[in-house]
Design an enzyme around this catalytic site. Structure first.
Site, mmCIF file in Angstrom:
data_model
loop_
_atom_site.group_PDB
_atom_site.id
_atom_site.type_symbol
_atom_site.label_atom_id
_atom_site.label_comp_id
_atom_site.label_asym_id
_atom_site.label_seq_id
_atom_site.Cartn_x
_atom_site.Cartn_y
_atom_site.Cartn_z
ATOM 1 N N CYS A 1 0.882 -1.261 0.124
ATOM 2 C CA CYS A 1 -0.241 -0.102 -0.085
ATOM 3 C C CYS A 1 0.758 1.126 0.377
ATOM 4 C CB CYS A 1 -0.878 0.004 1.120
ATOM 5 S SG CYS A 1 -2.199 -1.466 1.148
ATOM 6 N N CYS B 1 -4.465 -7.103 4.548
ATOM 7 C CA CYS B 1 -5.041 -8.304 4.347
ATOM 8 C C CYS B 1 -4.752 -8.718 2.910
ATOM 9 C CB CYS B 1 -6.301 -7.942 4.683
ATOM 10 S SG CYS B 1 -7.438 -9.627 4.261
ATOM 11 N N CYS C 1 -8.107 -9.173 0.991
ATOM 12 C CA CYS C 1 -8.766 -7.877 0.760
ATOM 13 C C CYS C 1 -7.917 -7.031 -0.085
ATOM 14 C CB CYS C 1 -9.351 -7.160 2.024
ATOM 15 S SG CYS C 1 -10.493 -7.988 2.857
ATOM 16 N N CYS D 1 -4.703 -2.467 3.642
ATOM 17 C CA CYS D 1 -4.327 -2.276 5.150
ATOM 18 C C CYS D 1 -5.685 -2.019 5.775
ATOM 19 C CB CYS D 1 -3.395 -1.247 5.498
ATOM 20 S SG CYS D 1 -1.765 -1.705 4.738
ATOM 21 N N CYS E 1 -12.551 -12.871 7.921
ATOM 22 C CA CYS E 1 -13.583 -13.877 8.332
ATOM 23 C C CYS E 1 -14.004 -14.801 6.952
ATOM 24 C CB CYS E 1 -14.614 -13.466 9.128
ATOM 25 S SG CYS E 1 -15.774 -14.807 9.707
ATOM 26 N N CYS F 1 -13.083 -8.490 6.230
ATOM 27 C CA CYS F 1 -12.186 -8.346 7.434
ATOM 28 C C CYS F 1 -12.799 -7.965 8.781
ATOM 29 C CB CYS F 1 -11.040 -7.473 7.388
ATOM 30 S SG CYS F 1 -9.559 -8.161 6.273
#
Length: 261
Positions: free
Chosen positions: A71, A82, A85, A88, A96, A102
């Site tokens: 990022c 993540c 995803c 950050c 999950c 997230c």
């Protein structure tokens, strides 16, 4: 309430990292032209000194600011990248797969309420179907609808046990003000000290960090968490140690080392 909490958990954005944590063009240029790892870390640290970051990571044998190379910005406290995803996530707990999102600062309260109402719902199904299950089991009945009762009871028990274990674990984490990631890897603070209880404010204050100060909002999946997801109050132990470190004589190396143990 279960469906509402689930919807909020799934659809709530994890929240972007503020732009001020993104490195300036000048800092990026210094970082790219650095001849070694030490110069790269120095470029990041010079820029990060004005940011409200108290957590660190160990790179090249010393504690320094956490930086996301994907990022391209410094990570705020308790923020993690993540991979699923691709961003950050502020105060990331975990990703999950059951909610395809997230679990983070913005939806952690919704996630806990989802687990709570799912636990209550499964408990209700188990309790209300138990007499029928025992009757069928006792008389070996195979009448109309018996297979549906058996199936419903077994599935409800399976979900009851799994949700109870997850819910109990997250209640434990709330009690100590930890995320799932921090439970596996304790945070490192600016004095180089690793402390798994660094954000522990006491049971009541830890609970209010997630659910807020207004008790009427606690049962509802409406955002009421304290803070901004960027900075977090430290435990008294960490704060007291930092104060003692500031007050002690820098020339007394033995005294300083004692506080880092």
């Amino acid at each position: 309430m279960l469906l509402w909490s689930y919807w909020q958990t799934v659809c709530t954005s994890t929240g972007p990292v503020p732009k001020k944590f993104k490195l300036s063009d000048e800092t990026v240029e210094r970082f790219r032209k650095a001849n070694n790892e030490e110069e790269k870390l120095q470029a990041i640290e010079n820029y990060a000194n004005n940011l409200p970051i108290i957590t660190r990571t160990y790179i090249a044998g010393r504690a320094t600011y956490r930086y996301c190379f994907i990022c391209n910005h410094l990570k705020p406290d308790r923020c993690h990248h993540c991979r699923i995803c691709g961003v950050c996530v502020l105060k990331m707990d975990h990703h999950c797969p059951w909610v395809n999102n997230c679990i983070s600062y913005t939806n952690y309260k919704y996630f806990i309420l989802f687990l709570f109402y799912a636990f209550v719902f499964c408990s209700y199904i188990v309790i209300t179907t138990l007499p029928y299950f025992l009757e069928i089991w006792k008389h070996s009945s195979s009448g109309h609808g018996s297979i549906h009762v058996l199936f419903l009871f077994i599935i409800a028990v399976m979900f009851f046990l799994s949700i109870m274990s997850i819910f109990s674990y997250h209640l434990y984490l709330i009690g100590y003000n930890r995320t799932t990631l921090e439970a596996f890897r304790a945070p490192v603070f600016e004095n180089g000290r690793v402390d798994k209880n660094g954000f522990n404010l006491g049971l009541v204050n830890n609970f209010k960090q997630i659910f807020g100060n207004h008790c009427l909002l606690w049962p509802f999946p409406i955002f009421s968490s304290l803070g901004n997801g960027i900075t977090f109050p430290r435990s008294r132990e960490i704060s007291d140690r930092k104060t003692l470190l500031d007050e002690c004589d820098n020339s007394d190396e033995d005294t300083n080392d004692a506080f880092y143990v």
